[in-house]
Design a protein around this motif. Structure first.
Motif, PDB file in Angstrom:
ATOM      1  N   ASP A 124      -8.111  12.159 -24.988  1.00  0.00           N
ATOM      2  CA  ASP A 124      -7.025  11.188 -24.961  1.00  0.00           C
ATOM      3  C   ASP A 124      -5.736  11.872 -24.511  1.00  0.00           C
ATOM      4  OD1 ASP A 124      -5.863  12.428 -27.311  1.00  0.00           O
ATOM      5  OD2 ASP A 124      -7.343  11.323 -28.485  1.00  0.00           O
ATOM      6  N   ALA A 125      -4.737  11.060 -24.235  1.00  0.00           N
ATOM      7  CA  ALA A 125      -3.474  11.568 -23.700  1.00  0.00           C
ATOM      8  C   ALA A 125      -2.763  12.490 -24.672  1.00  0.00           C
ATOM      9  CB  ALA A 125      -2.568  10.389 -23.329  1.00  0.00           C
ATOM     10  N   ASN A 163     -10.347   6.861 -21.241  1.00  0.00           N
ATOM     11  CA  ASN A 163      -8.902   7.091 -21.349  1.00  0.00           C
ATOM     12  C   ASN A 163      -8.321   7.868 -20.170  1.00  0.00           C
ATOM     13  OD1 ASN A 163      -8.729   5.848 -23.917  1.00  0.00           O
ATOM     14  ND2 ASN A 163      -9.376   7.733 -24.940  1.00  0.00           N
ATOM     15  N   GLU A 166      -4.694   7.113 -18.804  1.00  0.00           N
ATOM     16  CA  GLU A 166      -3.632   7.548 -19.714  1.00  0.00           C
ATOM     17  C   GLU A 166      -3.522   9.070 -19.741  1.00  0.00           C
ATOM     18  OE1 GLU A 166      -6.008   5.395 -20.469  1.00  0.00           O
ATOM     19  OE2 GLU A 166      -4.876   3.512 -20.651  1.00  0.00           O
ATOM     20  N   ILE A 167      -4.654   9.752 -19.646  1.00  0.00           N
ATOM     21  CA  ILE A 167      -4.652  11.221 -19.590  1.00  0.00           C
ATOM     22  C   ILE A 167      -3.918  11.695 -18.339  1.00  0.00           C
ATOM     23  CG2 ILE A 167      -6.174  13.211 -19.211  1.00  0.00           C
ATOM     24  CD1 ILE A 167      -8.213  11.726 -21.077  1.00  0.00           C
ATOM     25  N   GLN A 169      -1.530  10.313 -16.851  1.00  0.00           N
ATOM     26  CA  GLN A 169      -0.101  10.018 -16.956  1.00  0.00           C
ATOM     27  C   GLN A 169       0.583  10.746 -18.116  1.00  0.00           C
ATOM     28  OE1 GLN A 169       0.654   5.722 -17.001  1.00  0.00           O
ATOM     29  NE2 GLN A 169      -1.276   5.388 -15.942  1.00  0.00           N
ATOM     30  N   ALA A 170      -0.163  11.553 -18.869  1.00  0.00           N
ATOM     31  CA  ALA A 170       0.342  12.091 -20.132  1.00  0.00           C
ATOM     32  C   ALA A 170       1.466  13.093 -19.971  1.00  0.00           C
ATOM     33  CB  ALA A 170      -0.808  12.720 -20.913  1.00  0.00           C
TER      34      ALA A 170
END
Length: 338
Positions: A124-125, A163, A166-167, A169-170
């Motif tokens: 996840d992010a 995910n 989102e990863i 863009q983290a």
């Protein structure tokens, strides 16, 4: 895991320093894995023509060897000749007890001679945010340039794939999204023991959805997409087949585990000389025909081919990959007479 609220990439405080025209899109046609605990391999890797070398503290390094391997990696990053190569260290994933010490030891000891940290098994992010924060703390403490060290995020299970956008863009540190096929195949119970090969009984490409989802997340966020390893290291023909699949989709490169795979990867993820020359001609011709001297045209003919803005965008991709690979054009655009 507790939710961490972080600003989108476009508003991240490090974004300006990382997106100011200095592209993070380094050549990564071939990404060579080297065990961080093996000095002989670390020495040999410096002379191989791989675009990227990552010194591994994770799977290629036995648990009892990890503490000493950190210091071995620092020594080789500081004293080795890695000219022309992107220098990466793969640390252990956040579910282990080794990760923070991997990052602290390597970055404090060799930060100025390190380009990226590769984080495996990203789910996840927040795991990327945690690495970003740790890197920032170390950089500030040591007086290093804040934000210079990039992050490569490796997707190795179903949760990570779900995910992946989102990863991507983290953090503005993220440079690449990497497919880790071995752990991924195990995580979804895929029916094969040959990493990268199609499972028996399935008539289509079992990896197409996975690769495309990673590629879309990468491209939507201006990142590179890298395919993972092919474990039958002496089967170069098999490696070529799997690498061509990823290259055809648009991936930027692939892992190599053996010197015999390096040349194949560099070749497959580079444009042909014919395609590179054609792309350069399209760019020159489009620049001319859209200029005052060329008639300010939105589209024009280049031989028997009509070119326009879409053609220019496609040519930029091919040209960029060729230039990154050090290719030189063998033809030039001639301004038409009259």
């Amino acid at each position: 895991m507790t939710t961490v609220n972080h600003p989108p990439v476009s508003h991240h405080p490090l974004t300006a320093s990382l997106r100011d025209g200095t592209s993070r899109l380094r050549p990564r046609r071939s990404c060579l894995a080297v065990p961080g605990s093996n000095p002989r391999f670390l020495e040999k890797a410096q002379g191989l023509p791989a675009d990227q070398v990552f010194l591994d503290l994770e799977d290629a390094c036995a648990p009892l060897a990890k503490p000493e391997a950190r210091h071995t990696i620092v020594k080789f990053l500081n004293e080795g000749d890695w000219t022309g190569k992107t220098r990466v260290v793969r640390v252990n994933d956040w579910t282990t007890e080794w990760t923070y010490r991997d990052v602290v030891t390597v970055v404090e000891g060799a930060g100025p001679n390190l380009d990226c940290i590769m984080l495996p098994k990203v789910q996840d992010a927040q795991q990327v945010v945690a690495l970003d924060l740790l890197l920032t703390q170390i950089e500030k403490t040591m007086g290093f340039e804040v934000g210079r060290i990039g992050i490569e995020a490796q997707i190795e299970n179903a949760r990570g794939l779900n995910n992946v956008n989102e990863i991507a863009q983290a953090s503005p540190r993220v440079e690449t999204i990497i497919f880790g096929p071995a752990d991924f195949m195990a995580s979804i119970n895929m029916k094969t023991l040959v990493v990268g090969e199609q499972p028996p009984g399935y008539p289509a490409d079992a990896y197409h959805y996975i690769l495309m989802k990673i590629l879309m997340a990468a491209r939507a966020n201006d990142l590179q997409a890298i395919d993972g390893p092919y474990l039958q290291i002496r089967n170069v023909d098999g490696y070529r087949e799997v690498a061509r699949r990823a290259a055809a989709l648009g991936f930027d490169g692939k892992w190599v585990l053996h010197p015999g795979q390096v040349e194949a990867s560099n070749e497959i993820f580079s444009p042909s000389q014919e395609d590179f020359d054609h792309a350069e001609l399209i760019l020159d011709a489009y620049d001319y025909y859209t200029s005052e001297a060329g008639g300010k045209k939105g589209s024009a003919m280049l031989g028997d081919e009509m070119i326009d803005e879409a053609s220019r965008k496609m040519a930029l991709v091919v040209s960029g990959k060729g230039r990154a690979a050090g290719m030189r054009r063998t033809s030039k655009f001639e301004i038409p007479e009259g």
